[in-house]
Design a protein around this motif. Structure first.
Motif, PDB file in Angstrom:
ATOM      1  N   GLY A  47     -13.658  23.181  17.630  1.00  0.00           N
ATOM      2  CA  GLY A  47     -14.673  22.137  17.824  1.00  0.00           C
ATOM      3  C   GLY A  47     -14.738  21.732  19.284  1.00  0.00           C
ATOM      4  N   TRP A  48     -15.873  21.090  19.642  1.00  0.00           N
ATOM      5  CA  TRP A  48     -16.047  20.700  21.036  1.00  0.00           C
ATOM      6  C   TRP A  48     -15.944  19.197  21.183  1.00  0.00           C
ATOM      7  CZ3 TRP A  48     -21.035  22.926  19.234  1.00  0.00           C
ATOM      8  CH2 TRP A  48     -22.010  21.959  18.932  1.00  0.00           C
ATOM      9  N   LEU A  49     -15.982  18.733  22.400  1.00  0.00           N
ATOM     10  CA  LEU A  49     -15.996  17.304  22.669  1.00  0.00           C
ATOM     11  C   LEU A  49     -17.148  17.017  23.618  1.00  0.00           C
ATOM     12  CD1 LEU A  49     -14.542  14.595  22.224  1.00  0.00           C
ATOM     13  CD2 LEU A  49     -13.459  14.958  24.441  1.00  0.00           C
ATOM     14  N   TYR A  50     -18.021  16.177  23.164  1.00  0.00           N
ATOM     15  CA  TYR A  50     -19.208  15.935  23.969  1.00  0.00           C
ATOM     16  C   TYR A  50     -19.696  14.525  23.729  1.00  0.00           C
ATOM     17  CZ  TYR A  50     -23.396  17.199  26.523  1.00  0.00           C
ATOM     18  OH  TYR A  50     -24.376  17.286  27.467  1.00  0.00           O
ATOM     19  N   THR A  51     -20.242  13.944  24.761  1.00  0.00           N
ATOM     20  CA  THR A  51     -20.832  12.623  24.567  1.00  0.00           C
ATOM     21  C   THR A  51     -22.065  12.474  25.443  1.00  0.00           C
ATOM     22  OG1 THR A  51     -20.542  10.275  25.044  1.00  0.00           O
ATOM     23  CG2 THR A  51     -19.054  11.777  26.167  1.00  0.00           C
ATOM     24  N   TRP A  52     -23.139  12.026  24.833  1.00  0.00           N
ATOM     25  CA  TRP A  52     -24.301  11.629  25.630  1.00  0.00           C
ATOM     26  C   TRP A  52     -24.096  10.178  26.013  1.00  0.00           C
ATOM     27  CZ3 TRP A  52     -26.979  14.749  28.185  1.00  0.00           C
ATOM     28  CH2 TRP A  52     -27.430  15.961  27.670  1.00  0.00           C
ATOM     29  N   SER A  53     -24.164   9.927  27.295  1.00  0.00           N
ATOM     30  CA  SER A  53     -23.833   8.589  27.744  1.00  0.00           C
ATOM     31  C   SER A  53     -24.800   8.151  28.835  1.00  0.00           C
ATOM     32  CB  SER A  53     -22.399   8.573  28.264  1.00  0.00           C
ATOM     33  OG  SER A  53     -22.208   9.658  29.137  1.00  0.00           O
ATOM     34  N   LEU A  54     -24.724   6.904  29.176  1.00  0.00           N
ATOM     35  CA  LEU A  54     -25.666   6.349  30.138  1.00  0.00           C
ATOM     36  C   LEU A  54     -24.950   5.967  31.427  1.00  0.00           C
ATOM     37  CD1 LEU A  54     -27.578   4.064  27.647  1.00  0.00           C
ATOM     38  CD2 LEU A  54     -28.474   6.131  28.724  1.00  0.00           C
ATOM     39  N   ALA A  55     -25.595   6.288  32.551  1.00  0.00           N
ATOM     40  CA  ALA A  55     -25.008   5.964  33.840  1.00  0.00           C
ATOM     41  C   ALA A  55     -26.089   5.431  34.760  1.00  0.00           C
ATOM     42  CB  ALA A  55     -24.354   7.204  34.447  1.00  0.00           C
ATOM     43  N   ILE A  56     -25.660   4.816  35.848  1.00  0.00           N
ATOM     44  CA  ILE A  56     -26.600   4.267  36.826  1.00  0.00           C
ATOM     45  C   ILE A  56     -26.398   5.018  38.148  1.00  0.00           C
ATOM     46  CG2 ILE A  56     -27.353   2.205  38.051  1.00  0.00           C
ATOM     47  CD1 ILE A  56     -26.043   0.541  35.850  1.00  0.00           C
ATOM     48  N   PRO A  57     -27.437   5.691  38.656  1.00  0.00           N
ATOM     49  CA  PRO A  57     -27.296   6.373  39.944  1.00  0.00           C
ATOM     50  C   PRO A  57     -27.021   5.365  41.045  1.00  0.00           C
ATOM     51  CG  PRO A  57     -29.308   7.071  38.822  1.00  0.00           C
ATOM     52  CD  PRO A  57     -28.769   5.903  38.067  1.00  0.00           C
ATOM     53  N   LYS A  58     -26.272   5.793  42.027  1.00  0.00           N
ATOM     54  CA  LYS A  58     -25.916   4.921  43.143  1.00  0.00           C
ATOM     55  C   LYS A  58     -27.147   4.336  43.833  1.00  0.00           C
ATOM     56  CE  LYS A  58     -22.065   3.713  45.092  1.00  0.00           C
ATOM     57  NZ  LYS A  58     -20.641   3.941  44.870  1.00  0.00           N
ATOM     58  N   VAL A  59     -28.252   5.129  43.870  1.00  0.00           N
ATOM     59  CA  VAL A  59     -29.420   4.674  44.622  1.00  0.00           C
ATOM     60  C   VAL A  59     -30.338   3.775  43.800  1.00  0.00           C
ATOM     61  CG1 VAL A  59     -29.483   6.566  46.271  1.00  0.00           C
ATOM     62  CG2 VAL A  59     -30.590   6.831  44.042  1.00  0.00           C
ATOM     63  N   ALA A  60     -30.010   3.537  42.538  1.00  0.00           N
ATOM     64  CA  ALA A  60     -30.878   2.695  41.715  1.00  0.00           C
ATOM     65  C   ALA A  60     -31.019   1.320  42.362  1.00  0.00           C
ATOM     66  CB  ALA A  60     -30.301   2.565  40.311  1.00  0.00           C
ATOM     67  N   LYS A  61     -32.220   0.756  42.247  1.00  0.00           N
ATOM     68  CA  LYS A  61     -32.483  -0.470  42.997  1.00  0.00           C
ATOM     69  C   LYS A  61     -31.914  -1.707  42.315  1.00  0.00           C
ATOM     70  CE  LYS A  61     -36.493   1.405  45.234  1.00  0.00           C
ATOM     71  NZ  LYS A  61     -36.790   2.471  44.258  1.00  0.00           N
ATOM     72  N   ASP A  62     -32.218  -1.843  41.042  1.00  0.00           N
ATOM     73  CA  ASP A  62     -31.844  -3.086  40.360  1.00  0.00           C
ATOM     74  C   ASP A  62     -30.706  -2.799  39.385  1.00  0.00           C
ATOM     75  OD1 ASP A  62     -31.695  -5.548  39.263  1.00  0.00           O
ATOM     76  OD2 ASP A  62     -33.850  -5.749  38.902  1.00  0.00           O
ATOM     77  N   LYS A  63     -29.485  -2.756  39.920  1.00  0.00           N
ATOM     78  CA  LYS A  63     -28.376  -2.297  39.089  1.00  0.00           C
ATOM     79  C   LYS A  63     -28.024  -3.311  38.000  1.00  0.00           C
ATOM     80  CE  LYS A  63     -26.381   0.797  42.457  1.00  0.00           C
ATOM     81  NZ  LYS A  63     -26.874   0.337  43.767  1.00  0.00           N
ATOM     82  N   GLN A  64     -28.218  -4.586  38.293  1.00  0.00           N
ATOM     83  CA  GLN A  64     -27.879  -5.581  37.281  1.00  0.00           C
ATOM     84  C   GLN A  64     -28.789  -5.425  36.061  1.00  0.00           C
ATOM     85  OE1 GLN A  64     -25.065  -7.409  37.936  1.00  0.00           O
ATOM     86  NE2 GLN A  64     -25.227  -7.756  35.734  1.00  0.00           N
ATOM     87  N   ALA A  65     -30.094  -5.246  36.310  1.00  0.00           N
ATOM     88  CA  ALA A  65     -31.015  -5.041  35.189  1.00  0.00           C
ATOM     89  C   ALA A  65     -30.679  -3.746  34.468  1.00  0.00           C
ATOM     90  CB  ALA A  65     -32.451  -5.009  35.699  1.00  0.00           C
ATOM     91  N   ALA A  66     -30.312  -2.722  35.239  1.00  0.00           N
ATOM     92  CA  ALA A  66     -29.954  -1.447  34.621  1.00  0.00           C
ATOM     93  C   ALA A  66     -28.744  -1.634  33.706  1.00  0.00           C
ATOM     94  CB  ALA A  66     -29.657  -0.403  35.697  1.00  0.00           C
ATOM     95  N   TRP A  67     -27.764  -2.390  34.205  1.00  0.00           N
ATOM     96  CA  TRP A  67     -26.585  -2.609  33.361  1.00  0.00           C
ATOM     97  C   TRP A  67     -26.955  -3.373  32.087  1.00  0.00           C
ATOM     98  CZ3 TRP A  67     -22.245  -1.140  31.589  1.00  0.00           C
ATOM     99  CH2 TRP A  67     -21.511  -2.006  30.766  1.00  0.00           C
ATOM    100  N   SER A  68     -27.852  -4.345  32.209  1.00  0.00           N
ATOM    101  CA  SER A  68     -28.192  -5.101  31.002  1.00  0.00           C
ATOM    102  C   SER A  68     -28.805  -4.162  29.953  1.00  0.00           C
ATOM    103  CB  SER A  68     -29.133  -6.261  31.329  1.00  0.00           C
ATOM    104  OG  SER A  68     -30.343  -5.775  31.837  1.00  0.00           O
ATOM    105  N   PHE A  69     -29.496  -3.123  30.418  1.00  0.00           N
ATOM    106  CA  PHE A  69     -30.012  -2.163  29.447  1.00  0.00           C
ATOM    107  C   PHE A  69     -28.877  -1.310  28.871  1.00  0.00           C
ATOM    108  CE2 PHE A  69     -31.490   2.101  28.406  1.00  0.00           C
ATOM    109  CZ  PHE A  69     -32.342   1.783  27.364  1.00  0.00           C
ATOM    110  N   LEU A  70     -27.971  -0.853  29.727  1.00  0.00           N
ATOM    111  CA  LEU A  70     -26.830  -0.072  29.245  1.00  0.00           C
ATOM    112  C   LEU A  70     -26.042  -0.861  28.208  1.00  0.00           C
ATOM    113  CD1 LEU A  70     -27.427   1.922  31.513  1.00  0.00           C
ATOM    114  CD2 LEU A  70     -25.019   1.869  32.145  1.00  0.00           C
ATOM    115  N   ASN A  71     -25.819  -2.115  28.547  1.00  0.00           N
ATOM    116  CA  ASN A  71     -25.097  -3.000  27.660  1.00  0.00           C
ATOM    117  C   ASN A  71     -25.801  -3.084  26.301  1.00  0.00           C
ATOM    118  OD1 ASN A  71     -23.558  -5.019  26.582  1.00  0.00           O
ATOM    119  ND2 ASN A  71     -24.524  -6.679  27.759  1.00  0.00           N
TER     120      ASN A  71
END
Lengths: 275, 310, 446
Positions: free
Chosen positions: C304-328
């Motif tokens: 079997g394999w190990l895999y996960t689709w996950s969410l990340a924020i690129p370093k250049v993203a402008k509004d990281k706080q809003a991005a995190w609220s979506f990740l959250n």
């Protein structure tokens, strides 16, 4: 049977054959239109279903998936780039025909040779340049590229229409002492206007259907309708009815414009030059 | 690229007239041309120059700091890459076959349409529609509703459970391209047929020439410029085919249906090998220019460019 | 007449464009652009996203939802060039450690720690570790997966066959031969054949691992023509060619899912998340008819394999706080409840939060596959599923940047072999050349 009735029979059967061929040829399209009114469950059946309860729900779900912004982007990019093509292309075509610059054929050759450049060859620099100039995922990047893509063909077409203006008319205008602007607006433009319309139509078609730049240089903000269709690349869950509805909606504007102006289309493609 | 231009100098009669004028007037003549010329130079030539620069670098986009000068190594790699040769061959095959078949089909349809019959306008409208539909939409439609092994119409009509896209990938892609471009050819050739002088045709039939004779000796020569135009324009677009392959087969199975545009795209956006994909781009441009030089010469002769210089 | 119509058309287009404002639609304000892979669970999240917008006034969401291969190409290009088209990207445990090392991703640990109730210790440990770099999480999991085997209990019963809890690949091949029923349109097994390192290579690599094969030996010598690798490739290709689904060379996870859900396959070896769609009454005709067992093995005790689709924020993203609220929003416990209540408990993103497996409704809905899923993810550790040690990380992938390209090329060869365009040996010979070039560059740098 007399030869007369034989000939009539022959003609009638030729007409039938033509119709049959035409319908077979566009059958994939007719099938698409039919499928777009189906429920998903009716869309993939074996054997295929002809009778079904038609529904508009696929179109509704396409709109739900955020189709309209893509449509608006396509319209904006197509209209603006076509206008720019005309704005810089008409004077250029004039300068290459009625008031030819030196080395006309070299210039024309240069324009045409850019048309033959494989667009894929410069995609990485284009990507990097767009990124550096903040044009990534921006409609203006597409507008610039589509203008460059259509300009050579447009200049070439319009030039051949300018050449149709009878020399006598221009000379007559000159004799009357008409200044160049007046000459242009009163004498030349009326003659070449249909040709310009035909050219614009072809630019519209090629801009609307362009895929490669759109797919590589846009994402969410500036995506055009072909980009919207990429989401259907897998047959996941077999969204055939939805795909058909999307394909129909995406193609409809150009289809209608093309249908209405098919005579212009013929004229534009055969470039007037082939008289 | 400008290298093409000098070879195109056709006979010009008016050079003396234009050069005899004072400098200011010559620039006034050039003014309307300049915006288009400058725009085209900037937008088409600068990216290409950057491509040339990149092609001498070893640079993988996903391995930061990997960029360094490697001379012609990328070119050596490309020429020894068997997939590149496959892609090149496929490109030639797709272009030649699609242009030829679309031309023949287009000619046939144009001949059928070149007479008065019931519903002619409707038939013409139907027939041009594949050219007006988005190529991306056309490709997806063929991929799903036509070629699908389980629910596709082709297998319903012909029986069996052929998996068209994996058993005949190249042919399947070509079918879609031909379907898309036949209306274009048809429209052009129809314009040609309808511009035939009727009196000549009538004279031929009075002389008792058979239909085939008339077609071969009068219609075809008349059509030849239209045919050349269709072939040239068709080839320019079909050689760059990307949508159909991207959306239908992804170049597969393996590399069976990969053409050069798709292969370069893959090297660039899946391999992120900037150097090698740029080298391929440069090679393709050089090859295209060689072909294009001949094509342009032909085109200029056919359409008598010197006519413009009055 | 024609002219007037043309004018009308232009006018109509311009009016339409009017909605586009300055042309860049939705460019203003706080619009988060989110690039995600269009798998069913993600599509559910997209459908629910207006709830996020309602809870976060002023933040608008825009999704770019693409199939796996296309999504990967776009996300990688954008992140690597710092293109900045996306504020949130969906990536996997393949990209996360590499991109974190390259400095392309925002370190999420401060956000994770600073969000009360987010509870990062609730993530399945192996998944959380696979998304961490130097002790910090750089991506948060949306779902986690291993691979296992689904089989149609009704068909097995009819044929008088019994599925063992830990089958071997040889047993599976025998079952497939017996259950293959071309006339009824049921294939013995469904296996991915579509090119893409995340497509056919994922299941194939687990087969290769358990056959004792690996991509490189400890000295970075490519091993794609080793006897073990050949045995694995021949087994996989023959099985899918003889008893696999129609159109195998272009069938990926989605296509296989459709076929299995339509009752066209007796077995399906794939990601553990498949259970969600198999048991979804709105799209599946085989609800409740499937059993789920551990990934088949050959020389190892687990696979079997190990895999996960996950969410990340690129370093250049402008509004990281809003991005995190979506990740959250998309990865916290409440989202699980939200999906469970709106779309049904089968649709819940599995394999990432341990607490999900303690929800009674989920236990009830997922009783056929909840435990096998957790067990598979737990067992998917390099030491369990491989015969010998290797110099790279990753189970079904080789954790180096070149693998995107190498894997894609090898997967194309494999796909061509499945389509019957070339022989398995030809495919492996060509693949070995690609792999050796990559291996050499690692030997040199050592």
């Amino acid at each position: 049977m007399t030869t007369h009735t034989q000939r009539r029979f022959g003609r009638a059967s030729l007409t039938v054959v033509t119709w049959v061929i035409a319908i077979l040829f566009v059958f994939p399209l007719l099938w698409m239109i039919l499928t777009s009114f189906k429920q998903e469950a009716d869309a993939y059946t074996d054997p295929p279903k002809l009778a079904f309860g038609p529904t508009l729900s696929q179109f509704a779900s396409i709109l739900d998936r955020g189709f309209l912004p893509y449509l608006a982007n396509s319209a904006f990019v197509t209209v603006v780039s076509t206008l720019i093509v005309l704005l810089v292309g008409v004077p250029a075509a004039y300068a290459l025909s009625l008031a030819p610059v030196p080395k006309t054929s070299n210039v024309l050759g240069f324009f045409l040779s850019t048309k033959m450049l494989p667009i894929v060859a410069a995609i990485i620099p284009l990507y990097v340049i767009s990124q550096k100039t903040q044009l990534l995922d921006n409609v203006w990047a597409l507008i610039i590229l589509y203008t460059a893509m259509n300009l050579p063909l447009a200049i070439w077409m319009m030039r051949s229409f300018f050449l149709e203006v009878p020399t006598e008319m221009i000379e007559a205008g000159r004799v009357d002492g008409a200044k160049l602007p007046l000459l242009l607006s009163r004498v030349i433009l009326p003659v070449v206007a249909p040709g310009i319309a035909a050219t614009a139509l072809i630019c519209v078609i090629f801009s609307w259907t362009e895929f490669f730049y759109a797919v590589n240089l846009t994402a969410a903000r500036a995506g055009t309708v072909p980009v919207f269709l990429v989401g259907f690349i897998t047959s996941e869950g077999l969204y055939w009815a939805q795909l058909s509805a999307a394909a129909l909606l995406a193609s409809l504007p150009v289809m209608i414009v093309g249908w209405i102006a098919q005579n212009h289309l013929v004229r534009g493609l055969s470039m007037g030059a082939v008289k | 690229m400008t290298a093409v231009a000098p070879s195109l100098q056709t006979g010009r009669t008016s050079r003396t007239r234009t050069t005899a004028k004072p400098k200011g007037a010559a620039w006034a003549r050039r003014a309307p041309l300049l915006p288009a010329l400058l725009f085209t130079i900037v937008v088409t030539q600068i990216p290409f120059i950057v491509t040339v620069v990149y092609s001498f670098q070893s640079w993988n986009l996903v391995r930061p700091g990997s960029s360094h000068f490697v001379g012609v190594q990328n070119y050596v790699d490309v020429f020894t890459d068997s997939q590149f040769r496959v892609a090149l061959l496929n490109t030639v095959l797709i272009t030649v076959v699609c242009v030829l078949i679309a031309l023949l089909l287009g000619l046939g349809l144009a001949i059928l349409l070149d007479r008065k019959f019931l519903g002619r306008g409707v038939v013409r409208t139907l027939l041009i529609t594949p050219f007006l539909i988005l190529p991306a939409a056309g490709a997806l439609l063929w991929k799903t509703t036509m070629f699908d092994p389980t629910y596709g119409l082709l297998n319903f009509v012909f029986g069996g459970d052929t998996d068209w896209l994996s058993e005949f990938p190249l042919s399947s892609v070509m079918v879609q391209i031909i379907w898309q471009w036949t209306p274009f050819m048809m429209l052009l050739l129809l314009a040609g047929l309808q511009s035939q002088p009727k009196d000549v045709l009538e004279a031929a039939s009075v002389d008792g020439a058979g239909r085939w004779r008339t077609f071969a000796s009068i219609t075809l020569p008349h059509l030849s410029r239209y045919i050349q135009l269709s072939v040239l324009l068709g080839a320019i677009y079909i050689v760059n085919s990307f949508d159909a392959i991207f959306l239908m087969t992804q170049g597969g199975p393996g590399t069976a249906s990969t053409n050069l545009p798709y292969y370069i795209y893959q090297r660039a956006f899946q391999g992120f090998d900037v150097g090698q994909s740029s080298a391929m781009g440069v090679i393709v441009v050089i090859m295209t220019l060689i072909v294009a030089t001949f094509a342009l010469r032909l085109m200029f002769r056919t359409f008598d460019v010197s006519r413009g210089v009055k | 007449m024609g002219k007037r119509l043309a004018l009308l058309a232009v006018a109509a287009l311009l009016t339409l464009t009017g909605c586009a404002g300055a042309g860049a639609i939705g460019a203003g304000g706080r619009t988060l652009v989110i690039a995600i892979v269009s798998n069913p669970q993600m599509n559910d999240a997209v459908a629910l996203s207006d709830q996020f917008e309602a809870a976060n006034p002023g933040v608008k969401l825009k999704f770019v939802s693409l199939p796996e291969n296309e999504a990967r190409a776009k996300i990688t290009a954008s992140t690597a060039t710092q293109g900045g088209e996306f504020d949130v990207v969906m990536i996997s445990n393949y990209e996360t450690p590499q991109w974190a090392a390259n400095g392309w991703l925002e370190n999420l640990q401060p956000y994770v720690d600073g969000t009360p109730g987010y509870d990062p210790n609730d993530f399945v440990p192996s998944i959380r570790d696979s998304l961490s770099y130097q002790g910090s999480m750089y991506a948060v999991p949306f779902y986690g997966e291993s691979s296992f085997l689904a089989y149609r209990k009704d068909l097995f019963e009819k044929a008088g066959l019994t599925m063992p809890a830990h089958p071997t690949w040889q047993q599976i091949a025998d079952f497939a031969a017996k259950l293959d029923d071309k006339n009824a349109g049921v294939s013995g097994i469904c296996l991915r054949g579509k090119p893409g390192w995340g497509e056919n290579l994922a299941p194939f690599d687990t087969v290769a691992n358990t056959f004792g094969a690996s991509w490189f030996d400890q000295n970075w010598n490519a091993q794609l023509t080793s006897p073990q690798f050949k045995a694995a490739a021949n087994f996989y290709v023959n099985l899918v060619r003889q008893h696999g689904e129609v159109g195998a060379s272009s069938a990926g996870f989605s296509e296989c899912g459709t076929r299995y859900a339509q009752g066209q396959a007796a077995m399906w070896y794939d990601s553990t998340v498949m259970a969600g769609t198999n048991e979804d009454p709105s799209s599946s005709e085989v609800v409740g008819k499937s059993g789920y067992v551990a990934a088949p093995v050959e020389q190892t005790k687990a696979s079997g394999w190990l895999y996960t689709w996950s969410l990340a924020i690129p370093k250049v993203a402008k509004d990281k706080q809003a991005a995190w609220s979506f990740l959250n929003w998309m990865t916290d416990k409440e989202f699980v409840q939200l999906v469970g209540k709106t779309d049904g408990w089968n649709a819940v993103p599995p394999g990432c939060r341990l607490s999900t497996y303690r929800i009674p409704e989920y236990q009830q809905a997922a009783k056929a596959y909840a435990q096998p899923t957790l067990d598979s993810i737990d067992a998917a550790q390099s030491a369990n599923v491989r015969v010998q040690p290797v110099p790279y990380s990753g189970i079904q992938f080789v954790g180096i940047p070149e693998f995107q390209d190498l894997g894609t090329r090898v997967s194309q060869e494999l796909s061509a072999a499945i389509a019957g365009q070339i022989s398995v040996d030809e495919a492996l010979d060509q693949s070995q050349k690609y792999a050796q070039t990559v291996g050499d560059s690692y030997r040199e740098t050592k």
